[in-house]
Design a protein around this motif. Structure first.
Motif, PDB file in Angstrom:
ATOM      1  N   CYS A 105      -3.148   1.959   1.111  1.00 52.93           N
ATOM      2  CA  CYS A 105      -2.420   1.994  -0.159  1.00 52.93           C
ATOM      3  C   CYS A 105      -0.916   2.041   0.106  1.00 52.93           C
ATOM      4  O   CYS A 105      -0.108   1.924  -0.808  1.00 52.93           O
ATOM      5  N   HIS A 107       0.775   4.640   1.670  1.00 50.61           N
ATOM      6  CA  HIS A 107       1.385   5.971   1.656  1.00 50.61           C
ATOM      7  C   HIS A 107       2.090   6.268   2.984  1.00 50.61           C
ATOM      8  O   HIS A 107       3.002   7.101   3.033  1.00 50.61           O
ATOM      9  N   GLU A 140      -3.063  12.171  -2.803  1.00 49.07           N
ATOM     10  CA  GLU A 140      -2.808  11.442  -4.056  1.00 49.07           C
ATOM     11  C   GLU A 140      -4.067  10.726  -4.520  1.00 49.07           C
ATOM     12  O   GLU A 140      -4.307  10.590  -5.710  1.00 49.07           O
ATOM     13  N   GLU A 141      -4.863  10.246  -3.535  1.00 47.82           N
ATOM     14  CA  GLU A 141      -6.034   9.423  -3.852  1.00 47.82           C
ATOM     15  C   GLU A 141      -7.177  10.290  -4.379  1.00 47.82           C
ATOM     16  O   GLU A 141      -8.068  10.705  -3.643  1.00 47.82           O
ATOM     17  N   HIS A 366      -5.926  -0.985  -1.286  1.00 51.47           N
ATOM     18  CA  HIS A 366      -7.286  -0.480  -1.061  1.00 51.47           C
ATOM     19  C   HIS A 366      -8.201  -1.545  -0.448  1.00 51.47           C
ATOM     20  O   HIS A 366      -9.416  -1.392  -0.485  1.00 51.47           O
TER      21      HIS A 366
HETATM   22 ZN   LIG Z   1      -4.179   4.029  -3.804  1.00 51.08          ZN
END
Ligand SMILES: [Zn+2]
Ligand SMILES: [Zn+2]
Length: 398
Positions: A105, A107, A140-141, A366
């Motif tokens: 993603c 991050h 966060e996910e 993703h």
């Molecule tokens: Zn994500």
């Protein structure tokens, strides 16, 4: 040279540092609430650069505080550190070394960009007014790491007056920044519907209450929430993503379960969708004499960019990438737990373009082949550093 232009130049000059950080995090991805290696790396650097460092917030979160002057404004910048349970399929020198775990993603990029911005801000500490708080959050996910960071006090003492965050964005070309005032990302939620009928022989349906036929009717009727209950000018999503029932070809089962997600850009729409999911599921079931149990579990709230903060962010973005490259984006129905910060403090969330078709970097977030065009990373560093600089020195101005 003004301090503003010096910060921009330094951000662009620190390309190698931000790329190295990003690759380091990319090679050693960690799942939600397990970001130990990453947070150790971050906190060591922040300490080295003179930040007051708080660790172990929300398990693996880090807060770096840079007190530049005793009075003045307080601004926060946020990055998330967690990766996803995906096996990376890219063949790159910095490929994930952890089987089944991948920064799919981006991050890793957020953490690397904020850490590099930290170095720049620390360099100019004596010329800045106020306090910068850098929030490196876990999970966060789906883990609501932001909420736990807030519950554990990262926005307090000193109280944060504005917050900014950004996300690398693979539907936007590298070199561009996406921005939007108001709702940018959706609220998330999960529904679980269990239909309890009464099973029996597949040859004698009249002696059963068939949960599969009832579920089929519920699934079709749920589609009318968006098409018939929601104002056509509003946005919402209802997706049934999992359907389970039955084990044999000639047995009508007792139960069926439906699981899915609901999304909205406002609380009003979210509440309407939830109400209709419950009414449709229960009333359709009762029409067929079945019982129905509905669970509605809210995820994150909508991510809503505050107008003054968005105007300030637009000026900063135009300064960094040029006004032609600042794109007014449409909202998307994905969710972000940055929304929890925006419920407490005015701020804005930006999209940093990282797509590059020529380099073959087009895989969506993703995806096991997700990657980013690293040439965009210095822009992200500049955005973080200058958003802080701008708010500390001028506030929202209007
Ligand atoms: Zn994500
Ligand atoms: Zn993300």
């Amino acid at each position: 040279m003004s301090l503003k232009s010096l910060i921009l130049r330094q951000a662009l000059d620190l390309r190698e540092m931000v790329v190295n950080f990003r690759r380091e995090f990319h090679m050693y991805p960690e799942l939600a609430y397990q970001e130990k290696r990453t947070s150790n790396f971050v906190s060591k650097k922040l300490e080295e650069w003179g930040f007051e460092v708080h660790t172990g917030i929300a398990e693996t979160g880090v807060l770096g505080v840079l007190r530049c002057s005793n009075d003045g404004r307080v601004v926060a910048l946020r990055a998330d550190m967690d990766a996803l349970p995906i096996q990376e399929e890219n063949d790159v020198p910095y490929k994930s070394k952890i089987p089944g775990v991948m920064h799919a993603c981006g991050h890793d990029a957020h953490t690397a960009m904020l850490l590099t911005a930290a170095k720049i801000l620390a360099n100019h500490r004596d010329k800045l007014l106020g306090t910068v708080k850098l929030i490196f959050q876990p999970a966060e996910e789906g883990g609501n790491g932001a909420k736990r960071m807030i519950d554990e006090g990262v926005l307090k003492d000193p109280d944060v007056e504005a917050i900014f965050g950004l996300h690398v964005w693979n539907s936007l070309d590298a070199g561009k920044v996406g921005l939007k005032e108001g709702p940018l990302l959706a609220s998330t939620g999960r529904f679980e519907i269990e239909v309890e009928g009464s099973g029996g022989h597949g040859a004698s349906p009249h002696l059963t209450i068939d949960p599969i036929v009832i579920s089929a009717s519920i699934i079709l009727n749920l589609q009318t929430i968006i098409s018939r209950s929601l104002d056509p000018l509003e946005s919402g999503v209802v997706s049934v993503c999992s359907v389970h029932s039955g084990t044999a070809f000639n047995v009508i089962p007792n139960k069926a379960s439906l699981i899915g997600t609901y999304r909205a850009l406002t609380f009003n729409v979210r509440d309407l969708i939830k109400k209709r999911i419950e009414e449709i599921s229960k009333n359709v079931s009762s029409a067929f004499n079945a019982k129905c149990n509905v669970k509605l579990i809210d995820g994150v709230p909508p991510t809503v960019n505050e107008p003054r903060a968005t105007r300030m962010a637009r000026k900063v973005a135009e300064y960094v990438v040029g006004s032609n490259n600042v794109i007014e984006v449409k909202p998307t129905m994905g969710g972000e737990d940055f929304s929890f910060y925006l419920e407490n403090v005015p701020g804005a969330f930006l999209e940093l373009g990282t797509r590059n078709e020529k380099k073959g970097i087009t895989a969506p977030h993703h995806n096991s082949r997700f990657d980013i065009d690293e040439s965009a990373l210095p822009y992200g560093v500049a955005l973080y550093a200058l958003l802080a600089y701008n708010f500390l020195m001028e506030g929202f101005k209007d």
